[in-house]
Design an enzyme around this catalytic site. Structure first.
Site, PDB file in Angstrom:
ATOM      1  N   GLU A 213       0.833  -1.207   0.000  1.00  8.47           N
ATOM      2  CA  GLU A 213       0.000   0.000   0.000  1.00  8.47           C
ATOM      3  C   GLU A 213       0.866   1.255   0.000  1.00  8.47           C
ATOM      4  O   GLU A 213       1.795   1.383   0.796  1.00  8.47           O
ATOM      5  CB  GLU A 213      -0.890  -0.054   1.251  1.00  8.47           C
ATOM      6  CG  GLU A 213      -2.024   0.939   1.300  1.00  8.47           C
ATOM      7  CD  GLU A 213      -2.880   0.740   2.566  1.00  8.47           C
ATOM      8  OE1 GLU A 213      -2.919  -0.380   3.121  1.00  8.47           O
ATOM      9  OE2 GLU A 213      -3.492   1.728   3.004  1.00  8.47           O
ATOM     10  N   LYS A 262     -11.238   5.066   1.571  1.00  6.78           N
ATOM     11  CA  LYS A 262     -11.574   5.629   2.883  1.00  6.78           C
ATOM     12  C   LYS A 262     -12.612   6.696   2.611  1.00  6.78           C
ATOM     13  O   LYS A 262     -12.350   7.629   1.857  1.00  6.78           O
ATOM     14  CB  LYS A 262     -10.352   6.244   3.553  1.00  6.78           C
ATOM     15  CG  LYS A 262      -9.336   5.235   4.038  1.00  6.78           C
ATOM     16  CD  LYS A 262      -8.135   5.907   4.645  1.00  6.78           C
ATOM     17  CE  LYS A 262      -7.122   4.852   5.101  1.00  6.78           C
ATOM     18  NZ  LYS A 262      -5.810   5.458   5.382  1.00  6.78           N
TER      19      LYS A 262
END
Ligand code: OSB
Ligand code: MG
Length: 372
Positions: A213, A262
């Site tokens: 990530e 998110k």
């Protein structure tokens, strides 16, 4: 829907255990909660901006005045039929996505309660349970990290993500893989590397990671495409993706093979859904990231994770991993098989403990329609 008032509260909550990433260590959270009153119901949202402008330029001290001066007046004066209409009201304000998301998601929450519908259903969700992973910060020693991983695996979590940075990466991965050769394992660098380190990053391939990530700069997409061509491990972008256009660009140029969504980072549920759809069109799976949320944000993450293309375990884990006492009832619990069941109740299925919120509130401000 007529929004009658908006209330901001800062609550302070100590973490059960410090959380360390490549940009620093924190011991507790200062969390900005938003509540809106509309047609006799109260909706809750959480602004996930951090204590410092380290993960993103936004932080709690930029979110509050942005809401006071721009977003709350826009919402209180504007005409909306649903949470979906908020983004347009806020569009004149550039950036400040976490502030916008706190507001928009509170409206979605109110809308779900008003319509007596589960929030997940309103969002277009479908899953009746979601799969959970954990994000484990940098520890004082590799032994402590291994101990933490063992605990989380025993609790049933289906994917382990560890934070990495130069000096805390290949050495710890070596230790993890020699103890657990086949668990779903990923790393999150929070932009700790540069493209000069391709050779080093290529060495991560041997550990058969589910993903790496955000290895490079938070404001870069193109250079991740260069890196993705040079390594086997799938890149997942977090910080770099702010909206559906970013997501589309990243997938078109091959900058990643997985996306972290998110809801706060992208400005709210509406944009999160768009990114979800863009990824689905490209055949790319998404998963729900976390920002060390209180129960309010956590419940919203659970709801969005029910959408069809959330096909990988998210950083959505149990309340008790973070807090001695969470501000929702029931707390978020993860079953022994590493899943959270989805409630059929109207709203999120988790009730905000307003008495507890009041006790830990250190600052509060209310804005009403007709007064600014
Ligand atoms: O990069 O995903 C991240 C926490 C704060 C800021 C950034 C990140 C994180 C996490 C924690 O990884 C995820 C969670 O458990 O909430
Ligand atoms: Mg991340």
């Amino acid at each position: 829907m007529k929004i009658e008032s908006v209330t901001l509260r800062e609550i302070q909550m100590p973490l059960m255990h410090f959380f360390e990433t490549s940009f620093g260590r924190i011991y507790g959270r200062r969390i900005l909660l938003v509540s809106v009153e509309a047609d006799g119901v109260r909706g809750w949202g959480e602004c996930v901006a951090g204590e410092d402008p380290f993960y993103s330029p936004e932080w709690i001290e930029t979110a509050w005045p942005t809401i006071r001066q721009y977003l709350a007046p826009a919402l209180l004066q504007g005409e909306i039929r649903s949470g979906r209409d908020c983004a347009a009201l806020f569009a004149r304000v550039r950036g400040h996505r976490m502030a916008k998301a706190g507001m928009e998601n509170a409206v979605w929450d109110a809308e779900a309660k008003q319509k007596q519908k589960p929030l997940w259903e309103l969002l277009g969700g479908w899953r009746r349970e979601i799969e959970c992973g954990v994000s484990i910060g940098i520890q004082d020693s590799p032994e402590q990290l291994l101990e933490k991983i063992a605990t989380e695996l025993e609790s049933g979590y289906r994917r382990i993500k560890v934070k990495v940075k130069p000096g805390w990466d290949l050495n710890v991965l070596e230790k993890i893989r020699s103890r657990w050769s086949d668990i779903l394992l990923s790393v999150d660098a929070n932009s700790a590397y540069t493209l000069d380190e391709v050779e080093h990053l290529r060495k991560f391939d041997q550990f058969k990671l589910l993903m790496m990530e955000q290895p490079l700069w938070d404001d870069e997409i193109y250079l991740h495409a260069r890196l993705q061509k040079a390594i086997e491990t799938s890149i997942c972008l977090d910080e770099s993706i702010h909206n559906a256009r970013d997501a589309n660009f990243a997938l078109e140029i091959g900058a990643c093979r997985i996306l972290n969504i998110k809801v706060g980072r992208v400005g709210g549920f509406t944009e999160a859904k768009k990114i979800h759809d863009v990824a689905a069109r490209h055949g790319v799976p998404v998963w729900c990231g976390g920002m060390l949320e209180s129960g309010v944000g956590r419940a919203h993450n659970i709801a969005v994770s029910t959408l069809e293309n959330f096909r990988l375990p998210g950083d959505v884990s149990a309340s008790k991993r973070y807090w001695k006492e969470d501000i929702i009832e029931p707390e978020v619990e993860v079953r022994a098989d590493g899943t959270i069941p989805i409630s059929d109740e109207p709203g999120t299925g988790y009730r905000v403990r307003e008495d507890l919120v009041r006790k830990i509130t250190v600052r509060e401000e209310t804005f009403r329609a007709g007064k600014s």
